[in-house]
Design a protein around this motif. Structure first.
Motif, PDB file in Angstrom:
ATOM      1  N   ALA A 173       0.827  -1.207   0.000  1.00 47.83           N
ATOM      2  CA  ALA A 173       0.000   0.000   0.000  1.00 47.83           C
ATOM      3  C   ALA A 173       0.859   1.255   0.000  1.00 47.83           C
ATOM      4  O   ALA A 173       0.575   2.223  -0.720  1.00 47.83           O
ATOM      5  N   ALA A 174       1.932   1.250   0.809  1.00 44.09           N
ATOM      6  CA  ALA A 174       2.820   2.411   0.856  1.00 44.09           C
ATOM      7  C   ALA A 174       3.460   2.666  -0.499  1.00 44.09           C
ATOM      8  O   ALA A 174       3.596   3.820  -0.929  1.00 44.09           O
ATOM      9  N   ASP A 175       3.838   1.607  -1.182  1.00 46.37           N
ATOM     10  CA  ASP A 175       4.447   1.750  -2.501  1.00 46.37           C
ATOM     11  C   ASP A 175       3.476   2.385  -3.490  1.00 46.37           C
ATOM     12  O   ASP A 175       3.844   3.281  -4.261  1.00 46.37           O
ATOM     13  N   ILE A 176       2.216   1.940  -3.467  1.00 43.06           N
ATOM     14  CA  ILE A 176       1.199   2.506  -4.365  1.00 43.06           C
ATOM     15  C   ILE A 176       0.981   3.984  -4.067  1.00 43.06           C
ATOM     16  O   ILE A 176       0.901   4.822  -4.971  1.00 43.06           O
ATOM     17  N   LEU A 177       0.899   4.323  -2.785  1.00 37.36           N
ATOM     18  CA  LEU A 177       0.655   5.710  -2.389  1.00 37.36           C
ATOM     19  C   LEU A 177       1.813   6.621  -2.793  1.00 37.36           C
ATOM     20  O   LEU A 177       1.604   7.734  -3.291  1.00 37.36           O
ATOM     21  N   VAL A 178       3.031   6.156  -2.570  1.00 41.27           N
ATOM     22  CA  VAL A 178       4.205   6.967  -2.899  1.00 41.27           C
ATOM     23  C   VAL A 178       4.322   7.158  -4.413  1.00 41.27           C
ATOM     24  O   VAL A 178       4.657   8.250  -4.901  1.00 41.27           O
ATOM     25  N   GLN A 179       4.037   6.100  -5.157  1.00 38.46           N
ATOM     26  CA  GLN A 179       4.155   6.183  -6.605  1.00 38.46           C
ATOM     27  C   GLN A 179       3.111   7.114  -7.228  1.00 38.46           C
ATOM     28  O   GLN A 179       3.381   7.804  -8.211  1.00 38.46           O
ATOM     29  N   ASN A 180       1.916   7.148  -6.633  1.00 39.36           N
ATOM     30  CA  ASN A 180       0.831   7.939  -7.218  1.00 39.36           C
ATOM     31  C   ASN A 180       0.786   9.373  -6.708  1.00 39.36           C
ATOM     32  O   ASN A 180       0.293  10.265  -7.401  1.00 39.36           O
ATOM     33  N   GLY A 181       1.276   9.629  -5.508  1.00 41.62           N
ATOM     34  CA  GLY A 181       1.318  10.990  -4.983  1.00 41.62           C
ATOM     35  C   GLY A 181      -0.058  11.535  -4.616  1.00 41.62           C
ATOM     36  O   GLY A 181      -1.039  10.796  -4.507  1.00 41.62           O
ATOM     37  N   GLY A 182      -0.114  12.845  -4.418  1.00 46.81           N
ATOM     38  CA  GLY A 182      -1.370  13.497  -4.065  1.00 46.81           C
ATOM     39  C   GLY A 182      -1.564  13.708  -2.582  1.00 46.81           C
ATOM     40  O   GLY A 182      -2.571  14.290  -2.166  1.00 46.81           O
ATOM     41  N   PHE A 183      -0.596  13.252  -1.756  1.00 47.34           N
ATOM     42  CA  PHE A 183      -0.725  13.375  -0.309  1.00 47.34           C
ATOM     43  C   PHE A 183       0.421  14.227   0.242  1.00 47.34           C
ATOM     44  O   PHE A 183       1.566  14.105  -0.182  1.00 47.34           O
ATOM     45  N   GLY A 184       0.094  15.059   1.218  1.00 45.17           N
ATOM     46  CA  GLY A 184       1.136  15.817   1.891  1.00 45.17           C
ATOM     47  C   GLY A 184       1.897  14.958   2.875  1.00 45.17           C
ATOM     48  O   GLY A 184       3.096  15.149   3.092  1.00 45.17           O
ATOM     49  N   LEU A 185       1.192  13.997   3.471  1.00 42.78           N
ATOM     50  CA  LEU A 185       1.798  13.093   4.458  1.00 42.78           C
ATOM     51  C   LEU A 185       1.374  11.667   4.167  1.00 42.78           C
ATOM     52  O   LEU A 185       0.181  11.390   3.984  1.00 42.78           O
ATOM     53  N   ILE A 186       2.347  10.770   4.096  1.00 45.55           N
ATOM     54  CA  ILE A 186       2.090   9.338   3.999  1.00 45.55           C
ATOM     55  C   ILE A 186       2.739   8.702   5.223  1.00 45.55           C
ATOM     56  O   ILE A 186       3.964   8.728   5.378  1.00 45.55           O
ATOM     57  N   ALA A 187       1.913   8.162   6.111  1.00 49.28           N
ATOM     58  CA  ALA A 187       2.413   7.552   7.337  1.00 49.28           C
ATOM     59  C   ALA A 187       2.141   6.055   7.304  1.00 49.28           C
ATOM     60  O   ALA A 187       1.060   5.618   6.906  1.00 49.28           O
ATOM     61  N   VAL A 188       3.122   5.279   7.726  1.00 49.10           N
ATOM     62  CA  VAL A 188       3.016   3.822   7.750  1.00 49.10           C
ATOM     63  C   VAL A 188       3.282   3.362   9.180  1.00 49.10           C
ATOM     64  O   VAL A 188       4.410   3.481   9.673  1.00 49.10           O
ATOM     65  N   ASP A 189       2.249   2.868   9.838  1.00 46.07           N
ATOM     66  CA  ASP A 189       2.371   2.468  11.243  1.00 46.07           C
ATOM     67  C   ASP A 189       2.711   0.983  11.333  1.00 46.07           C
ATOM     68  O   ASP A 189       1.849   0.115  11.198  1.00 46.07           O
ATOM     69  N   LEU A 190       3.992   0.710  11.598  1.00 46.45           N
ATOM     70  CA  LEU A 190       4.472  -0.654  11.826  1.00 46.45           C
ATOM     71  C   LEU A 190       4.937  -0.821  13.264  1.00 46.45           C
ATOM     72  O   LEU A 190       5.654  -1.764  13.589  1.00 46.45           O
TER      73      LEU A 190
END
Length: 242
Positions: free
Chosen positions: A124-141
């Motif tokens: 999911a993080a990879d898809i979000l980073v590749q597509n953009g459109g977000f000021g913040l992408i947070a991944v809670d592991l």
């Protein structure tokens, strides 16, 4: 023997700017909403990977820090994406802390899917980073078993760091240990958080959580040299559960 100035002039005539020192411009940042931390490092950098780590099972304040950051980003009318590997996010608490839920994409990693939650989170993080459109992408592991996170190859962290460099977005990982290592532009280590209550003990359920005070150690920062302190600083976070 030719002087240094003549050598420099000769090189510059053939390769203009070859000997000119360039300083990398300071990255844009999102304030965390925690004044003491923002004073130390300026905020969470855009165009960089940030890792926030704390020991699993420890009330460290990492959720309070994340929610405070999300509140700051959504107040600027930007969108946030949260990849929640272990289904820990509480929307009601986040909204109370000032997060605009209408600007949040909450990605919940289900344990019953074919892929394990950790694999889902990275996909999911990879898809979000590749597509953009977000000021913040947070991944809670933060609550994923440390042994599983340790299996993530360094090349994966390097790829995330390189991709986000070209984006006006902050990429933040909450981790049980600093897995991203030198790929991170900013590393924060959180220790045991201390809740501050208001109200009275004489009446049942009459106390309310006012703040979470947590110890934050700056392990790595490419933003600027942190302000030196004789003692480890303690930062007050927003009133949400850690």
């Amino acid at each position: 023997m030719a002087s240094l100035a003549l050598i420099r002039a000769h090189v510059e005539s053939r390769l203009p700017g070859a000997l000119t020192l360039y300083e990398r411009p300071a990255p844009q940042v999102f304030p965390t909403g925690i004044a003491a931390l923002d004073k130390q490092v300026g905020g969470i950098p855009q165009g960089a990977l940030t890792q926030v780590h704390a020991a699993p099972g420890l009330a460290s304040g990492k959720t309070a820090l994340l929610v405070s950051l999300m509140a700051q980003v959504t107040r600027r009318e930007q969108f946030c994406a949260l990849v929640d590997a272990t289904d820990c996010f509480t929307p009601a608490s986040a909204e109370t802390a000032g997060v605009n839920l209408a600007r949040i994409l909450w990605v919940r990693c289900a344990a019953k899917q074919r892929m394990r939650p950790l694999e889902q989170a990275f996909k999911a993080a990879d898809i979000l980073v590749q597509n953009g459109g977000f000021g913040l992408i947070a991944v809670d592991l933060g609550n994923v078993e440390e042994r599983l996170v340790r299996k993530v190859p360094l090349a994966t962290w390097f790829r995330f760091a390189r991709v986000v460099e070209r984006m006006p977005a902050a990429l933040v990982f909450l981790l049980p240990f600093p897995a991203a290592q030198s790929c991170a532009g900013l590393t924060l280590r959180l220790e045991c958080a201390e809740p501050l209550w208001i109200g009275t003990d004489k009446i049942s359920h009459a106390r309310f959580l006012a703040q979470m005070r947590c110890e934050i150690e700056i392990g790595r920062s490419r933003l600027r040299k942190p302000v030196q302190s004789a003692t480890r600083p303690r930062f007050a976070a927003t009133p949400v559960w850690a």
